[in-house]
Scaffold this active site. Sequence first.
Site, PDB file in Angstrom:
ATOM      1  N   GLU A 111     -18.070  -4.131  12.048  1.00 15.40           N
ATOM      2  CA  GLU A 111     -18.886  -3.227  12.851  1.00 15.40           C
ATOM      3  C   GLU A 111     -19.898  -3.974  13.724  1.00 15.40           C
ATOM      4  OE1 GLU A 111     -17.427  -1.146   9.185  1.00 15.40           O
ATOM      5  OE2 GLU A 111     -18.489  -3.030   9.551  1.00 15.40           O
ATOM      6  N   ARG A 118     -24.244  -1.016   9.288  1.00 15.40           N
ATOM      7  CA  ARG A 118     -23.983  -2.443   9.105  1.00 15.40           C
ATOM      8  C   ARG A 118     -24.207  -3.229  10.398  1.00 15.40           C
ATOM      9  NH1 ARG A 118     -20.414  -3.000   4.619  1.00 15.40           N
ATOM     10  NH2 ARG A 118     -19.127  -4.555   5.646  1.00 15.40           N
ATOM     11  N   LYS A 133       0.848  -1.186   0.000  1.00 17.35           N
ATOM     12  CA  LYS A 133       0.000   0.000   0.000  1.00 17.35           C
ATOM     13  C   LYS A 133       0.887   1.241   0.000  1.00 17.35           C
ATOM     14  CE  LYS A 133      -4.196   1.783   2.193  1.00 17.35           C
ATOM     15  NZ  LYS A 133      -5.259   1.531   3.180  1.00 17.35           N
TER      16      LYS A 133
END
Length: 656
Positions: free
Chosen positions: A388, A416, A301
Amino acid sequence: MSSLLETINSPADLKTLSVPELETLAEEIRQFMLNSISRTGGHLASNLGAVEMTLALHYVFDFKQDKLLWDVGHQCYTHKIVTGRKAGFERLRQVAGISGFPNPTESEYDQFTVGHAGTSVTTAVGMALGEQLKVRKAEPGGDGARRKTDKAEPAAPRIVAFVGDASIVNGTSFEGLNNLGLVKRQLLVVLNDNSMAIDATVGAVAKYFSRFRLSHTYEDLRRTARNILDHVPGIGRGVDEAVEKIKKSIRMVLPPSQLFESLNVPYFGPVDGHDIESLIRLFEALKEVNHPVLLHVYSKKGKGFNPADEGPTRFHSTGPFKINGNCVESETDSAELSFTEAFGEALAELGDRDERVVAITSAMCDGTGLAAFREKHPERFYDVGIAESAAVDIAAGIAKTGLKPVVCIYSTFLQRGFDQVFQEVALQNLPVVFCVDRAGLVGSDGPTHHGLMDIGYMRMMPNMILVAPADAVEMKHALEFALAQAHPVVIRYPKDAIPSDEFVRAASDKPFELGKSILVKRGRRSVLTIASYGTLLSEALKAAQALHDDGIAVDVVNARFAAPVDEKILTGLSRRKGLITLEDHHAACGFGSAVLELASERGLDVGRVRVLAAPRRFIGHDSRRAQLMQVGVTADDIVNAAKEMLNDRGGKRKEK
């Protein structure tokens, strides 16, 4: 000297390039993204790491016919660049520019509008099942017998799910993997493993991958790719038989293989995510396998840009910045305190006072302002990754032991965990505090990230208390109030700077009392009340001043609570005064709706209530200020609404 990128206007243009040219193109794309995002802002680090994989996928597949499904969505910039949207990057995530996420209204190459994690595997399973059923219906003897025709039937589309930025640990990803057995056709899952979500990936699965990742050198990855390719036969030579030979040859008994094979998912890898030549050959081979397979790919990344490489969290999503050698100067740094920063400071201080306070987040420690709390109280800080629902249930368990859990999640992501909020928190009446960041309009991230539904889905639940601070002073008071309750409490606030209004600050410096609003401004012989919920109080006060200048007296109320609503807000209605409610939320089910419900229960004239809130539609990407103007909740909108209401009554009263 012209660049290769200038010649790429569609994926078809890629297919004319050699591998060395593709490698050159990858670096040109990185530079293009760096130059563009430094001007507009956007998701930088994740996109820098996905360049080669994206080019290789488009080189091998035809995504006009085949289907590419993105997980999270913020890794799609290279995909957008090579599918004819280079020019749109001049206004990336700005009005009239392209979205920062896949968007089918922009291009036929995008399947879903996505911005949340854990969606690509399950939607890919659904598309694969749909194609599977279509083929069966077309076969002789199927539900719909094939008609005789001279026309050749189009080839069934190949399907690729691209999973990345730690979204594989999300529950729905595992649910999708668990259902891959339903699919009896081709489906390729590409797992882009970069050890990062928004923050560093956490949890057992992440550690499982990490131990394996750290034990492998670059040459190990190249060797694995060669082993796979050495045993994949040519097209049409029994690919399925080769799958078992590959496994035996590579002796895939290492952790990731064990994890996925235990789910009956054929696993290949790990391989280098920046080796275009090997990726192309792997995709060419694996696209012919007529059952689901997973290719595990390591990437970096932030690759190619040292600041993003060294600090991928900071460059996950960035505003505009200036590049000065290997250093970066932000153009959006501000001395103004944000609501997130005010929350973080207040929670860290309250954590010092009370060792029962526990902070929980879902892969967004920095984004929710918890860095200070984590540093001061690491034993009371939990990052559960992109999960979540688990965060909510863990908080419920902690609350059951008598501690004070504070769940810090963006509004759009807390959606969610709706069922867990209902079942494990509200129904049990447990004192969990939900600190809902990015509530309201969020600007450039657009419709997948707006927090315009949290009041609605939270206030419908019994036992739930909803509060919204107007500034930093109220943020601390709201937290103190919430931590003292024996019921669940929601505190919502936007991604925005706190208004520097001394009048608001002075009026706000009072402790929260359950269901009590504050009269911030009293107009002499007022004809209207403006009741503001949360951070738009400064807009209400600006409107009150403008109306005062026009000789119209109004009261301004800081509502503080959306559940329960203070009945005093309705006092004016019984005296033939009008009422305007103001909020950064959808009109449907929001604060204004709660006020209307209460007024109706009390038999008051709801026709004299005007609700200023976002309309029931999706709001596109733009600046937050422009979005507030678009949905009609600024000071000017309040003034116009007030004058319309007074004109409907046949005139206005002068302030004396």
